[in-house]
Scaffold this motif. Structure first.
Motif, PDB file in Angstrom:
ATOM      1  N   UNK A  86       4.392   2.604 -18.193  1.00  0.00           N
ATOM      2  CA  UNK A  86       4.176   4.003 -17.818  1.00  0.00           C
ATOM      3  C   UNK A  86       2.701   4.368 -17.687  1.00  0.00           C
ATOM      4  N   UNK A  87       1.814   3.494 -18.134  1.00  0.00           N
ATOM      5  CA  UNK A  87       0.384   3.780 -18.056  1.00  0.00           C
ATOM      6  C   UNK A  87      -0.214   3.425 -16.694  1.00  0.00           C
ATOM      7  N   UNK A  88       0.597   2.884 -15.802  1.00  0.00           N
ATOM      8  CA  UNK A  88       0.126   2.498 -14.471  1.00  0.00           C
ATOM      9  C   UNK A  88       0.598   3.511 -13.430  1.00  0.00           C
ATOM     10  N   UNK A  89      -0.235   3.740 -12.417  1.00  0.00           N
ATOM     11  CA  UNK A  89       0.179   4.611 -11.312  1.00  0.00           C
ATOM     12  C   UNK A  89       0.872   3.808 -10.212  1.00  0.00           C
ATOM     13  N   UNK A  90       0.608   2.486 -10.183  1.00  0.00           N
ATOM     14  CA  UNK A  90       1.304   1.601  -9.249  1.00  0.00           C
ATOM     15  C   UNK A  90       1.692   0.335 -10.000  1.00  0.00           C
ATOM     16  N   UNK A 107      -5.585   3.614 -20.221  1.00  0.00           N
ATOM     17  CA  UNK A 107      -5.675   5.076 -20.317  1.00  0.00           C
ATOM     18  C   UNK A 107      -6.995   5.621 -19.773  1.00  0.00           C
ATOM     19  N   UNK A 108      -7.951   4.733 -19.480  1.00  0.00           N
ATOM     20  CA  UNK A 108      -9.274   5.196 -19.043  1.00  0.00           C
ATOM     21  C   UNK A 108      -9.333   5.480 -17.547  1.00  0.00           C
ATOM     22  N   UNK A 109      -8.433   4.858 -16.767  1.00  0.00           N
ATOM     23  CA  UNK A 109      -8.491   4.972 -15.311  1.00  0.00           C
ATOM     24  C   UNK A 109      -7.087   4.923 -14.720  1.00  0.00           C
ATOM     25  N   UNK A 110      -7.017   5.114 -13.397  1.00  0.00           N
ATOM     26  CA  UNK A 110      -5.750   4.935 -12.678  1.00  0.00           C
ATOM     27  C   UNK A 110      -5.594   3.443 -12.362  1.00  0.00           C
ATOM     28  N   UNK A 163       0.834  -1.210   0.000  1.00  0.00           N
ATOM     29  CA  UNK A 163       0.000   0.000   0.000  1.00  0.00           C
ATOM     30  C   UNK A 163       0.866   1.256   0.000  1.00  0.00           C
ATOM     31  N   UNK A 164       1.967   1.212   0.727  1.00  0.00           N
ATOM     32  CA  UNK A 164       2.803   2.400   0.905  1.00  0.00           C
ATOM     33  C   UNK A 164       3.884   2.571  -0.150  1.00  0.00           C
ATOM     34  N   UNK A 165       3.893   1.699  -1.161  1.00  0.00           N
ATOM     35  CA  UNK A 165       4.885   1.805  -2.228  1.00  0.00           C
ATOM     36  C   UNK A 165       4.207   1.684  -3.587  1.00  0.00           C
ATOM     37  N   UNK A 166       4.470   2.625  -4.454  1.00  0.00           N
ATOM     38  CA  UNK A 166       3.913   2.567  -5.811  1.00  0.00           C
ATOM     39  C   UNK A 166       4.665   1.575  -6.692  1.00  0.00           C
TER      40      UNK A 166
END
Length: 234
Positions: free
Chosen positions: A153-157, A123-126, A24-27
């Motif tokens: 690169x399309x992912x936030x985590x 690309x539609x969501x995080x 949870x605390x690391x992307x």
């Protein structure tokens, strides 16, 4: 999609709580727990928290084909989240890509053949992207690595999961960590990394150096060291 309850159906064990908090605390995180320690449960519970905290909107799990239904069943067993297995042909598969879900599950072959629609989906969501059995992506010249690199690169985590991060050679680590952070941990030049850390050049000093580099982004526990594991049910 119906209202989702953001809490687990099953309670995590103490060692799993440690991993859940780490994720949870690391992307960018590597989960290298030995098989049988409960990596899938740890990821599912961490996803629930990340969804509840609005860190992410959905997850994409990339795994071997033999594990796709395992992931679906584990998600249903441990959570109220909605999984969607991306398999089938023609209209059936297209419909699944358009369906609302919390977790989309696809195999490594599917990433290569469906790369364009996967990119549109991301690309539609995080998104959180999970690579299960991440040692599968291996060297940078493989088609599998090139496919996951396009979606990185399309992912936030981003998480990688495997009980055997080094399948044959220490250089197996490079592609896995490059997926995570684009070269921040192990450099962006595979040839340089290979020159430095190939097994036949990996003395004790270099091994300790490599371990110190990956430690901040990875966690690993062995079954023998996890005393609270329940008895196996057959």
């Amino acid at each position: 999609m119906k209202t989702i309850i953001y809490k687990p159906k099953t309670q995590p064990l103490p060692h799993q709580l440690e991993a859940i908090n780490f994720l949870v605390n690391n992307n960018e995180a590597a989960l290298f727990d030995e098989q049988g320690v409960g990596k899938t449960k740890e990821v599912i519970d961490s996803l629930i928290v990340s969804l509840k905290q609005k860190q992410v909107d959905s997850a994409l799990v990339v795994c071997p084909k033999t594990l796709m239904l395992t992931w679906e069943n584990e998600i249903r067993e441990h959570s109220y989240l909605v999984p969607m297995v991306l398999e089938g042909t023609g209209r059936t598969k297209s419909y699944k890509f358009l369906s609302a879900a919390n977790v989309y599950i696809i195999n490594y072959e599917g990433i290569k053949t469906e790369i364009d629609i996967i990119k549109l989906l991301l690309e539609t969501q995080k998104f959180l992207i999970v690579l299960d059995e991440s040692q599968r992506i291996k060297g940078p010249d493989t088609q599998t690595f090139k496919a996951v690199d396009q979606i990185r690169k399309l992912a936030v985590k981003r998480y990688i999961l495997t009980g055997t991060p080094v399948a044959n050679d220490a250089i197996d680590l490079w592609s896995q960590f490059y997926f995570l952070d684009g070269g921040k941990t192990l450099g962006s030049d595979f040839k340089e990394f290979k020159k430095e850390y190939k097994n036949n050049k990996l003395n004790k000093e270099k091994l300790l150096d490599l371990q110190s580099k990956i430690r901040p982004k990875s966690i690993r526990r062995l079954k023998d060291n996890v005393l609270e594991l329940p008895e196996k049910t057959f």
